[in-house]
Design a protein around this motif. Structure first.
Motif, PDB file in Angstrom:
ATOM      1  N   GLY A 163       0.804  -1.216   0.000  1.00 15.94           N
ATOM      2  CA  GLY A 163       0.000   0.000   0.000  1.00 15.94           C
ATOM      3  C   GLY A 163       0.834   1.261   0.000  1.00 15.94           C
ATOM      4  O   GLY A 163       2.028   1.245   0.338  1.00 15.94           O
ATOM      5  N   SER A 177      -4.134   3.877   1.626  1.00 17.17           N
ATOM      6  CA  SER A 177      -4.282   2.426   1.824  1.00 17.17           C
ATOM      7  C   SER A 177      -3.393   1.914   2.949  1.00 17.17           C
ATOM      8  O   SER A 177      -3.691   0.877   3.555  1.00 17.17           O
ATOM      9  CB  SER A 177      -4.006   1.663   0.522  1.00 17.17           C
ATOM     10  OG  SER A 177      -2.703   1.891   0.041  1.00 17.17           O
ATOM     11  N   THR A 178      -2.298   2.639   3.266  1.00 11.75           N
ATOM     12  CA  THR A 178      -1.479   2.216   4.408  1.00 11.75           C
ATOM     13  C   THR A 178      -2.202   2.477   5.725  1.00 11.75           C
ATOM     14  O   THR A 178      -1.923   1.824   6.727  1.00 11.75           O
ATOM     15  CB  THR A 178      -0.106   2.929   4.439  1.00 11.75           C
ATOM     16  OG1 THR A 178      -0.290   4.340   4.629  1.00 11.75           O
ATOM     17  CG2 THR A 178       0.666   2.684   3.157  1.00 11.75           C
ATOM     18  N   MET A 193      -4.169  -0.620   6.139  1.00 12.88           N
ATOM     19  CA  MET A 193      -3.251  -1.732   6.426  1.00 12.88           C
ATOM     20  C   MET A 193      -2.843  -1.724   7.886  1.00 12.88           C
ATOM     21  O   MET A 193      -2.821  -2.762   8.555  1.00 12.88           O
ATOM     22  CB  MET A 193      -2.016  -1.643   5.524  1.00 12.88           C
ATOM     23  CG  MET A 193      -2.265  -2.056   4.086  1.00 12.88           C
ATOM     24  SD  MET A 193      -0.802  -1.839   3.025  1.00 12.88           S
ATOM     25  CE  MET A 193       0.354  -3.008   3.758  1.00 12.88           C
ATOM     26  N   SER A 194      -2.516  -0.533   8.401  1.00 11.64           N
ATOM     27  CA  SER A 194      -2.146  -0.411   9.810  1.00 11.64           C
ATOM     28  C   SER A 194      -3.263  -0.916  10.709  1.00 11.64           C
ATOM     29  O   SER A 194      -3.029  -1.630  11.692  1.00 11.64           O
ATOM     30  CB  SER A 194      -1.831   1.050  10.142  1.00 11.64           C
ATOM     31  OG  SER A 194      -1.659   1.236  11.526  1.00 11.64           O
ATOM     32  N   TYR A 213       4.839  -1.676   3.164  1.00  6.57           N
ATOM     33  CA  TYR A 213       4.416  -0.276   3.179  1.00  6.57           C
ATOM     34  C   TYR A 213       5.442   0.541   2.390  1.00  6.57           C
ATOM     35  O   TYR A 213       6.623   0.208   2.386  1.00  6.57           O
ATOM     36  CB  TYR A 213       4.354   0.255   4.612  1.00  6.57           C
ATOM     37  CG  TYR A 213       3.383  -0.462   5.519  1.00  6.57           C
ATOM     38  CD1 TYR A 213       2.134   0.088   5.807  1.00  6.57           C
ATOM     39  CD2 TYR A 213       3.711  -1.678   6.109  1.00  6.57           C
ATOM     40  CE1 TYR A 213       1.242  -0.550   6.654  1.00  6.57           C
ATOM     41  CE2 TYR A 213       2.820  -2.337   6.949  1.00  6.57           C
ATOM     42  CZ  TYR A 213       1.586  -1.770   7.222  1.00  6.57           C
ATOM     43  OH  TYR A 213       0.707  -2.412   8.059  1.00  6.57           O
ATOM     44  N   SER A 214       4.985   1.617   1.762  1.00  2.00           N
ATOM     45  CA  SER A 214       5.900   2.417   0.944  1.00  2.00           C
ATOM     46  C   SER A 214       5.802   3.904   1.253  1.00  2.00           C
ATOM     47  O   SER A 214       4.732   4.418   1.602  1.00  2.00           O
ATOM     48  CB  SER A 214       5.620   2.201  -0.544  1.00  2.00           C
ATOM     49  OG  SER A 214       5.958   0.885  -0.943  1.00  2.00           O
ATOM     50  N   GLU A 262      10.798   1.402   1.204  1.00  4.62           N
ATOM     51  CA  GLU A 262       9.835   0.375   1.623  1.00  4.62           C
ATOM     52  C   GLU A 262      10.078  -0.038   3.070  1.00  4.62           C
ATOM     53  O   GLU A 262      11.204  -0.010   3.562  1.00  4.62           O
ATOM     54  CB  GLU A 262       9.898  -0.841   0.703  1.00  4.62           C
ATOM     55  CG  GLU A 262      11.241  -1.565   0.699  1.00  4.62           C
ATOM     56  CD  GLU A 262      11.254  -2.730  -0.291  1.00  4.62           C
ATOM     57  OE1 GLU A 262      11.304  -3.886   0.188  1.00  4.62           O
ATOM     58  OE2 GLU A 262      11.227  -2.482  -1.517  1.00  4.62           O
ATOM     59  N   GLN A 295       2.123   5.522  10.394  1.00  3.58           N
ATOM     60  CA  GLN A 295       1.004   5.933   9.549  1.00  3.58           C
ATOM     61  C   GLN A 295       1.136   7.398   9.147  1.00  3.58           C
ATOM     62  O   GLN A 295       0.843   7.772   8.012  1.00  3.58           O
ATOM     63  CB  GLN A 295      -0.316   5.712  10.295  1.00  3.58           C
ATOM     64  CG  GLN A 295      -1.548   6.079   9.498  1.00  3.58           C
ATOM     65  CD  GLN A 295      -2.831   5.669  10.214  1.00  3.58           C
ATOM     66  OE1 GLN A 295      -2.934   4.564  10.731  1.00  3.58           O
ATOM     67  NE2 GLN A 295      -3.813   6.556  10.257  1.00  3.58           N
ATOM     68  N   LEU A 326       3.777   7.780   6.375  1.00  2.70           N
ATOM     69  CA  LEU A 326       3.434   7.188   5.086  1.00  2.70           C
ATOM     70  C   LEU A 326       2.294   7.887   4.360  1.00  2.70           C
ATOM     71  O   LEU A 326       2.153   7.712   3.156  1.00  2.70           O
ATOM     72  CB  LEU A 326       3.036   5.709   5.287  1.00  2.70           C
ATOM     73  CG  LEU A 326       4.072   4.771   5.900  1.00  2.70           C
ATOM     74  CD1 LEU A 326       3.449   3.415   6.162  1.00  2.70           C
ATOM     75  CD2 LEU A 326       5.288   4.639   5.003  1.00  2.70           C
ATOM     76  N   GLY A 327       1.498   8.688   5.078  1.00  2.00           N
ATOM     77  CA  GLY A 327       0.215   9.010   4.502  1.00  2.00           C
ATOM     78  C   GLY A 327      -0.214  10.444   4.348  1.00  2.00           C
ATOM     79  O   GLY A 327      -1.403  10.699   4.456  1.00  2.00           O
TER      80      GLY A 327
END
Length: 581
Positions: free
Chosen positions: A107, A111-112, A115-116, A196-197, A215, A257, A260-261
């Protein structure tokens, strides 16, 4: 006797030398350079393949343990739309018996977030009802989020990403996952292996491609194209020249999170949010961009804070603040700006930025005494200095002064990394799944992006060409569907290319025409207040329907991936046999 002492001394010196050599070797191993999977991921994948094999047999797909296809679900970004969409897609895959065919789940961005939340439950892939229920749950109260922030603010690397992470966790995902990603490495292989990216901000803006994609897995974190990694538990610890200098506690999933987001971290992206009256050649400069930065961040944080509050009076107070900010930003002063010199315009923008900050501080001070005023005051004191500083995604750089010609200056000379939203580069995690490392046969790609429907595919294709990794051909005729796409496309891989099943969320099956599709994308835009329960349910059901409607296509491509994997195995065995002869 003297000879004996000399022999003992020599033996002791050798022991010390060996010990020092061992310590030096151990320190050098803190940074792993390899294009192959680490041992931990290899072990997890091997165990996960047994789960996949069982699922394939249940689907009447003929397969052996050594020919299990490598299938990845790669969910796009797209804020809450992507976070909810991924849960809906995964739910339907479980209902259709396809979820356990996945070896990987990857993700980016929104989307991460899900996922978390998903991986908080060690058995989530067999308990999707729980994941769906959480999306419309009661959420986390502001007081709990502020407690987390108070502790985090004591850390050296505290940044806006921490504030973004805790408010998206509490307000959108309705859960604060305080676990550590490395804990996932110790679990059984019930769930697909998560990847995760992110992207590194300096390199994303000014550096080479090799320094951009980052990643993070339960075992390792590092740069995909350079093949330089450390243990995930050490991400945030202090390194110098590849040697661990100071080990620090591992960041929890709330903080990860946040790293990443959030696309707001990128100044260039913020230009897209600039009011039309400001977006005029000659008027836009760094001071104007700073003004938009301050406003955008304050506005979005108010939106997120709303979702952690139920008190009607507090919600009305937040509405009032948002109106104050909006009125200040939308007050068209283009005539005034055009009459000023560049230096005078710069001074005006700086003044207006300070006025935005002052408006928030005054609002906070003038609230009625009580718990909300206390909470608002705490949040304001945390947020304002960071917005002015504009610090995002800060964590210690494990490649600081690392002696390797592959490491670009944007990494080698800086003590900190700045990890931000990977969707800014490519809004699907294709880079982490291209090439021989994970050797993917089939990518299932539900698309929740807000931009050009096929942009993630064309960007990934161009990226793959640049780093010389295989990627399937994208027919230019298909791209002509971008304004009103079908619900499913199959881009078939040849040779080492993965096959991609591409599934836009809004499409011609669920939208009667182009205008309805545009309206849906606007209604569920990325940057808006957190979704109502009705909106959450609509996105969930839409994502479920997309998967359900294309089950036969997915099953066909899974079968083809199995056949192809078997063919690769037979080919490799023949090569080994011929080599032995």
């Amino acid at each position: 006797m003297q000879t004996g002492n000399a022999g003992f001394s020599l033996f002791f010196v050798c022991l010390v030398f060996i010990s020092m050599e061992g310590k030096e070797a151990a320190s050098q191993k803190q940074v792993r350079r390899s294009d192959s999977l680490c041992a931990g991921e290899q072990d997890y994948v091997a165990r996960r393949k047994l789960v996949v094999l069982k699922a394939l047999k249940n689907l009447q797909v003929n397969c052996t343990e050594d020919a299990v296809p490598h299938i990845a679900l790669l969910a796009s970004g797209g804020g809450q739309r992507a976070a909810v969409g991924l849960v809906g897609s995964a739910y339907q895959l479980q209902q259709d018996g396809l979820l356990d065919t996945l070896l990987y789940l990857g993700g980016v961005s929104g989307s991460t977030w899900s996922m978390s939340s998903l991986y908080y439950d060690p058995e989530w892939s067999s308990n999707m009802d729980g994941a769906v229920a959480r999306l419309s749950g009661p959420g986390v109260e502001l007081e709990e989020a502020l407690g987390w922030l108070d502790k985090s603010s004591q850390q050296e690397d505290f940044s806006l990403s921490d504030i973004w992470g805790v408010l998206t966790s509490a307000g959108i995902m309705k859960q604060m996952n305080l676990q550590h990603l490395s804990e996932e490495a110790k679990r059984n292989a019930t769930n697909p292996y998560p990847v995760y990216s992110a992207v590194e901000k300096r390199c994303y803006q000014n550096g080479p491609t090799e320094g951009k994609w980052f990643e993070v897995t339960p075992h390792e974190a590092g740069f995909t194209e350079m093949g330089l990694f450390i243990q995930t538990s050490l991400l945030g610890s202090k390194f110098q020249n590849g040697t661990l200098v100071e080990e620090r506690p591992e960041m929890d999933m709330v903080r990860l999170q946040g790293l990443l987001g959030c696309a707001l971290a990128d100044e260039k992206f913020l230009k897209s949010l600039m009011p039309a009256y400001l977006n005029v050649p000659g008027l836009v400069d760094s001071a104007a961009e700073e003004y938009v930065r301050v406003y955008s961040m304050l506005d979005k944080l108010v939106d997120l804070t709303r979702s952690t509050i139920q008190d009607p009076t507090a919600l009305a107070d937040l509405d009032h603040l948002q109106k104050i900010l909006k009125d200040m930003m939308n007050h068209n002063q283009s005539a005034l700006l055009e009459a000023k010199s560049p230096e005078e315009r710069k001074g005006l923008f700086q003044q207006w930025s300070l006025e935005l900050v002052a408006a928030v501080e005054n609002w906070s001070q003038n609230l009625e005494d009580g718990a909300f005023k206390t909470h608002a005051s705490v949040l304001t004191k945390q947020v304002i200095p960071l917005i002015i500083k504009w610090e995002w995604g800060t964590t210690r750089n494990f490649l600081y002064q690392y002696q390797d010609s592959m490491v670009p200056p944007c990494l080698h000379t800086n003590e900190s990394l700045h990890l931000i939203d990977a969707g800014l580069l490519i809004n699907v995690a294709y880079p982490a799944f291209l090439g021989e490392k994970r050797d993917i046969d089939l990518i299932i790609a539900p698309e929740y992006s807000a931009g050009n429907i096929f942009e993630t595919l064309t960007l990934a294709r161009d990226y793959a060409a640049e780093v010389k990794k295989p990627f399937p051909e994208i027919d230019n005729k298909v791209i002509e569907d971008r304004d009103w796409p079908k619900d499913c496309y199959v881009f078939e891989g040849k040779g080492k290319e993965p096959t991609i099943v591409y599934m836009p969320l809004f499409n011609r099956r669920n939208c009667k025409d182009v205008e309805e599709l545009k309206a849906k994308r606007e209604e569920f835009s990325t940057f808006q207040r957190p979704f109502s329960p009705e909106k959450i349910n609509f996105v969930l059901e839409t994502a479920k329907a997309n998967m359900k409607n294309n089950r036969e296509t997915l099953l066909r491509e899974i079968h083809k991936a199995t056949v192809r994997r078997r063919g690769h195995q037979n080919h490799n065995q023949k090569k080994l046999y011929c080599h032995a002869l």
